[in-house]
Scaffold this active site. Structure first.
Site, PDB file in Angstrom:
ATOM      1  N   SER A 189      35.688  18.928  53.388  1.00 15.89           N
ATOM      2  CA  SER A 189      35.525  19.411  54.756  1.00 15.89           C
ATOM      3  C   SER A 189      34.279  20.279  54.875  1.00 15.89           C
ATOM      4  O   SER A 189      33.891  20.968  53.930  1.00 15.89           O
ATOM      5  CB  SER A 189      36.761  20.253  55.102  1.00 15.89           C
ATOM      6  N   TYR A 231      43.375  27.281  52.995  1.00 16.56           N
ATOM      7  CA  TYR A 231      43.122  25.851  53.207  1.00 16.56           C
ATOM      8  C   TYR A 231      41.739  25.481  52.669  1.00 16.56           C
ATOM      9  O   TYR A 231      41.582  24.537  51.905  1.00 16.56           O
ATOM     10  CB  TYR A 231      43.224  25.500  54.706  1.00 16.56           C
ATOM     11  N   LYS A 261      40.166  22.926  49.385  1.00 15.84           N
ATOM     12  CA  LYS A 261      39.086  21.913  49.414  1.00 15.84           C
ATOM     13  C   LYS A 261      38.040  22.259  48.356  1.00 15.84           C
ATOM     14  O   LYS A 261      37.582  21.391  47.612  1.00 15.84           O
ATOM     15  CB  LYS A 261      38.425  21.867  50.795  1.00 15.84           C
TER      16      LYS A 261
END
Ligand code: NAD
Ligand code: UFG
Length: 344
Positions: free
Chosen positions: A127, A151, A155
């Site tokens: 991302s 979050y 990644k």
């Protein structure tokens, strides 16, 4: 080819599965349906027509190693596209262990099972969140990376894990795709994004205002140093994004590929107000706005440098903001309550 798609019932996964089927591949989807509906799989099958028979679905949680082992023992996969993961930034701050368990453990189990079965070709959903608040734009793949929430850290850690894995065993081929802001839906209006609860992201929220499920859009910040004071992002049509995965799969057969990272964006920045206005034009609906404070953790302006993907993947986004909004509205107006309600 036979491709295993984890998280294939989800928003980006379902669109990618359809493109794979239309391209002639066989697809096996693994999803625990935690944030998706099996209806999406059925609709993809229908949209693919005759090719729909090349899609099979298994309701499996990636952390269930015996179930994944059994699947890999039963058939050979040429490559895996790994979408499965939890993705709500705010929720990850509230429940960090849930995010680390789901995203990190799920990925480790997947990589272990892949290695054990000699399938070492992977495309992973990273991302633009790893760019944080970039010092300048457009963001190139060489920018320093970091994370500001659990979050984002999942990644970042998975990217690092993949780089370490490749260093330890050069027979792996791994492509890390850094998505910018996927929006829109398949042109049929038959599949699209169907978030559970209150949408975190801009366009799902706008769409729910347009169909009367919410009263107004809260605009998070109008004092940024941007053209109109609102945040600027690189919105990319989900079908373009899906096609980017087919380009990445093709690239995996290039002998020079080891572990590579590519941005998938359009290279264009659009503000919140510009996006709302494009959606109003596409839908003919007025979106009432409530101007509010900045959302903590949000960056001012983020958009992609697209040169590397264009050059090496031979892929470039085709659609602009007007087409994104047209297709988002087509999906929303036909499915105001997502997959759970009957279509008009
Ligand atoms: P989504 O929630 O619609 O799809 C993810 C799918 O993974 C869901 O169907 C969910 O049920 C499944 N899943 C989650 N945990 C699982 C597990 N342990 N085992 C099996 N299945 C599991 O999300 P999306 O928007 O399609 O995103 C796909 C991927 O792309 C995610 O990894 C996400 O972090 C990443 N990504 C998304 C965006 C975005 O804005 N949508 C941006 C950048 C990156
Ligand atoms: N915004 C609003 N109101 C809302 C929702 C969003 O004004 O109700 C604004 C945000 O402040 C931002 C822009 O709209 O300026 C886009 O916000 P999104 O939440 O749609 O997207 P983000 O860029 O903040 O983040 C998303 C995903 C991340 C991912 C990132 C890059 O949520 O997980 O895109 O891919 F990392």
């Amino acid at each position: 080819m036979t491709i295993l798609v984890t998280g294939g019932a989800g928003y980006i996964g379902s669109h990618t599965v359809l493109q794979l089927l239309m391209g002639g591949d066989k697809v096996v989807v693994v999803d625990n349906l935690d944030n998706s509906s099996e209806t999406a799989i059925k609709r993809v099958q229908e949209l693919a027509g005759e090719r729909g028979k090349n899609l099979t679905f298994h309701k499996i949680d990636l952390r269930d190693k015996p179930a994944l082992e059994k699947l890999f023992a039963s058939q050979k996969f040429n490559a895996v596209i790994h979408f499965a993961g939890l993705k709500a930034v705010g929720e990850s701050v509230q429940k960090p262990l849930m995010y680390y368990d789901n995203n990190l453990v799920g990925t480790i189990v997947l990589l272990e099972v892949m290695a054990a079965h000699g399938c070492k070709n992977l495309v992973f959903s990273s991302s633009a969140t790893v760019y944080g608040w970039p010092k300048k734009v457009p963001c190139t793949e060489e920018f320093p990376i970091g994370a500001t929430n659990p979050y984002g850290r999942t990644k970042l850690f998975i990217e690092e894990m993949c780089r370490d894995l490749y260093q330890s065993d050069k027979t792996w081929k791994i492509i890390l795709l850094r998505y910018f802001n996927p929006v829109g839906a398949h042109q049929s209006g038959y599949i699209g994004e169907d978030p559970r609860g209150i949408p975190n992201n801009l366009m799902p929220f706008v769409q729910q205002v347009a169909v009367g499920r919410r009263n107004a859009l809260t605009v998070f910040g109008s004092d940024y140093g941007t053209k109109d004071g609102t945040g600027v992002r690189d919105y990319i049509h989900v079908v373009d994004l899906a096609d980017g995965h087919l380009a990445a799969l093709a690239k995996l057969s290039d002998p020079s590929v080891g572990c590579e990272v590519y941005n998938l964006g359009t290279g264009k920045g659009t503000s919140v107000l510009e996006m709302v206005s494009a959606f109003e034009k596409a839908s003919g609906k007025k979106i009432p706005l409530v101007m509010a404070a900045r959302r903590p953790g949000d960056a001012e302006t983020v958009y992609a440098e697209t040169d590397k993907a264009e050059r090496e993947l031979k892929w470039k986004a085709k659609y602009g903001v007007d087409e994104m909004c047209r297709d988002q509205w087509n999906w929303a107006s036909k499915n105001p309550y997502g997959y759970e309600a009957p279509t008009k």
